[in-house]
Design a protein around this motif. Structure first.
Motif, PDB file in Angstrom:
ATOM      1  N   ALA A   1       3.690   9.463  13.928  1.00  0.00           N
ATOM      2  CA  ALA A   1       2.356   9.045  14.399  1.00  0.00           C
ATOM      3  C   ALA A   1       1.466   8.605  13.242  1.00  0.00           C
ATOM      4  CB  ALA A   1       1.686  10.181  15.157  1.00  0.00           C
ATOM      5  N   ILE A   2       1.921   8.840  12.008  1.00  0.00           N
ATOM      6  CA  ILE A   2       1.141   8.479  10.827  1.00  0.00           C
ATOM      7  C   ILE A   2       1.694   7.171  10.281  1.00  0.00           C
ATOM      8  CG2 ILE A   2       0.387   9.216   8.547  1.00  0.00           C
ATOM      9  CD1 ILE A   2       0.920  12.124   9.462  1.00  0.00           C
ATOM     10  N   GLN A   3       0.970   6.077  10.528  1.00  0.00           N
ATOM     11  CA  GLN A   3       1.474   4.739  10.228  1.00  0.00           C
ATOM     12  C   GLN A   3       0.469   3.959   9.367  1.00  0.00           C
ATOM     13  OE1 GLN A   3       2.452   2.928  14.012  1.00  0.00           O
ATOM     14  NE2 GLN A   3       3.836   4.579  14.582  1.00  0.00           N
ATOM     15  N   PRO A   4       0.658   3.969   8.052  1.00  0.00           N
ATOM     16  CA  PRO A   4      -0.265   3.264   7.156  1.00  0.00           C
ATOM     17  C   PRO A   4      -0.264   1.755   7.376  1.00  0.00           C
ATOM     18  CG  PRO A   4       1.162   4.777   5.938  1.00  0.00           C
ATOM     19  CD  PRO A   4       1.719   4.669   7.323  1.00  0.00           C
ATOM     20  N   VAL A   5      -1.461   1.179   7.421  1.00  0.00           N
ATOM     21  CA  VAL A   5      -1.596  -0.274   7.584  1.00  0.00           C
ATOM     22  C   VAL A   5      -2.597  -0.805   6.549  1.00  0.00           C
ATOM     23  CG1 VAL A   5      -2.020  -2.174   9.192  1.00  0.00           C
ATOM     24  CG2 VAL A   5      -1.034  -0.054  10.038  1.00  0.00           C
ATOM     25  N   GLY A   6      -3.869  -0.902   6.919  1.00  0.00           N
ATOM     26  CA  GLY A   6      -4.865  -1.486   6.024  1.00  0.00           C
ATOM     27  C   GLY A   6      -5.191  -0.607   4.826  1.00  0.00           C
ATOM     28  N   ILE A   7      -5.529  -1.253   3.714  1.00  0.00           N
ATOM     29  CA  ILE A   7      -5.911  -0.562   2.480  1.00  0.00           C
ATOM     30  C   ILE A   7      -7.223  -1.151   1.970  1.00  0.00           C
ATOM     31  CG2 ILE A   7      -5.273  -0.045   0.087  1.00  0.00           C
ATOM     32  CD1 ILE A   7      -2.342  -0.479   0.902  1.00  0.00           C
ATOM     33  N   GLY A   8      -8.125  -0.284   1.542  1.00  0.00           N
ATOM     34  CA  GLY A   8      -9.358  -0.719   0.887  1.00  0.00           C
ATOM     35  C   GLY A   8      -9.525   0.055  -0.407  1.00  0.00           C
ATOM     36  N   MET A   9      -9.844  -0.635  -1.490  1.00  0.00           N
ATOM     37  CA  MET A   9      -9.957   0.012  -2.792  1.00  0.00           C
ATOM     38  C   MET A   9     -11.278  -0.369  -3.438  1.00  0.00           C
ATOM     39  SD  MET A   9      -7.012  -0.080  -5.744  1.00  0.00           S
ATOM     40  CE  MET A   9      -5.747   0.005  -4.479  1.00  0.00           C
TER      41      MET A   9
ATOM     42  N   ALA B   1      -5.806   3.097   6.176  1.00  0.00           N
ATOM     43  CA  ALA B   1      -5.850   3.251   7.627  1.00  0.00           C
ATOM     44  C   ALA B   1      -4.495   3.731   8.122  1.00  0.00           C
ATOM     45  CB  ALA B   1      -6.212   1.923   8.285  1.00  0.00           C
ATOM     46  N   LEU B   2      -4.496   4.773   8.952  1.00  0.00           N
ATOM     47  CA  LEU B   2      -3.238   5.395   9.378  1.00  0.00           C
ATOM     48  C   LEU B   2      -2.904   5.156  10.846  1.00  0.00           C
ATOM     49  CD1 LEU B   2      -3.537   8.757   7.389  1.00  0.00           C
ATOM     50  CD2 LEU B   2      -2.325   6.668   6.752  1.00  0.00           C
ATOM     51  N   GLY B   3      -3.335   4.011  11.384  1.00  0.00           N
ATOM     52  CA  GLY B   3      -2.915   3.573  12.715  1.00  0.00           C
ATOM     53  C   GLY B   3      -3.159   4.591  13.808  1.00  0.00           C
TER      54      GLY B   3
END
Length: 325
Positions: free
Chosen positions: A230-238, A248-250
């Protein structure tokens, strides 16, 4: 006495003007199923307009000069261009089949578009609005980013499970780096020292050395009460200084706060349902994230590291871009 009063009044006005922002920022959100783009005023955190666009809008980004917003409308096989003054569609750009994410060079002269259905990256001259050519990459290309020095373009291919390093001069792949299953998004640190790639099904973010072109570490996520799948990384902001990153973990409905130096997860922020992509306000005071299933956007206060607002938008919000009008 009058002269002194006027001087005090003028000084007070100057202080007030200096402390008051010139204008609010504006956010544009692509709604994948609603076929719309929602416009949000970040001063009042309210929706000011809904723009009807083509079929299945996803990737979205301001032009470098801030005059236009470009949105990839996948089912129409094109990039639509929105004038930020009129907030109307004024042009289209040629892409390949099913464009998803794209990036621009620093000058805003060249755009690179990932076309999911034909395994290519299309190169577009933004000044001439012309297609310059295509680069063959892996299966189901999605993630797109460019190195700070502009020399290397990165594309991630979901099915091939690779980050492709592309020379922007020759437009040839110079390296392929294997990552975990279904890579979705890629981002360089501002100083170019690291490349981060999220793998949705693999459940990780790979840290890649851009010089050695190899994976040097991986960020993993554990949330009590949630299954790993259920933990699905998608977007990243730095952040610009690279000290803090957000992932973002979907369907986990959370954004992970990560230490940019140690790569350790510091905390998890509960947001809306199926959190996908994100963008900072230009002053980096806030981060806005799109929540596809709950059809809203969560606003995160960066300093406090907490969600302060939820804004209802269109159906299945996907991408977001923010700039100063």
């Amino acid at each position: 006495m009058k002269r002194m009063w006027r001087r005090c009044l003028l000084t007070g006005m100057l202080v007030w003007l200096a402390a008051t922002p010139a204008s609010a920022f504006v956010a544009y959100v692509s709604n994948e199923k609603g076929n719309t783009v929602t416009v949000i005023d970040t001063d009042s955190w309210t929706v000011t307009k809904t723009i009807k666009v083509g079929q299945r809008p996803r990737g979205i980004e301001f032009s470098r000069d801030g005059k236009f917003v470009m949105v990839a409308v996948g089912d129409d096989d094109t990039i639509q261009v929105i004038d930020t003054k009129t907030q109307e569609i004024v042009d289209t750009l040629p892409s390949g089949p099913d464009p998803e994410l794209f990036t621009q060079d620093a000058a805003g002269k060249t755009m690179y578009v990932a076309n999911e259905n034909d395994n290519t990256v299309t190169v577009i001259d933004l000044e001439k609005r012309a297609r310059l050519g295509d680069i063959q990459v892996g299966v189901e290309p999605e993630g797109m980013t460019i190195s700070p020095d502009g020399k290397i373009l990165i594309n991630t291919s979901e099915t091939t499970n690779m980050a492709h390093f592309i020379d922007t001069t020759t437009r040839q792949i110079v390296a392929n780096v294997l990552v975990d299953s279904r890579p979705r998004f890629a981002q360089f640190k501002r100083d170019g020292s690291e490349l981060w790639v999220s793998s949705e099904i693999g459940g990780t973010v790979s840290i890649i050395d851009p010089v050695k072109r190899e994976v040097t570490g991986k960020i993993t996520f554990e949330i009590p009460g949630l299954r790993n799948e259920a933990i699905q990384p998608v977007g990243i902001g730095m952040t610009k200084d690279g000290k803090i990153a957000f992932v973002a973990l979907g369907p986990a409905n959370r954004v992970a706060v990560v230490d940019g130096a140690t790569h350790k997860v510091l905390k998890y922020l509960l947001v809306g349902q199926r959190v996908w992509h994100m963008d900072f306000t230009p002053d980096e005071k806030y981060l806005m994230v799109t929540n596809g299933v709950s059809n809203d956007v969560s606003v995160i206060d960066i300093a406090a590291q907490k969600v302060i607002k939820t804004i209802q938008v269109g159906e299945l919000p996907w991408g977001i871009t923010i700039a100063q009008p």
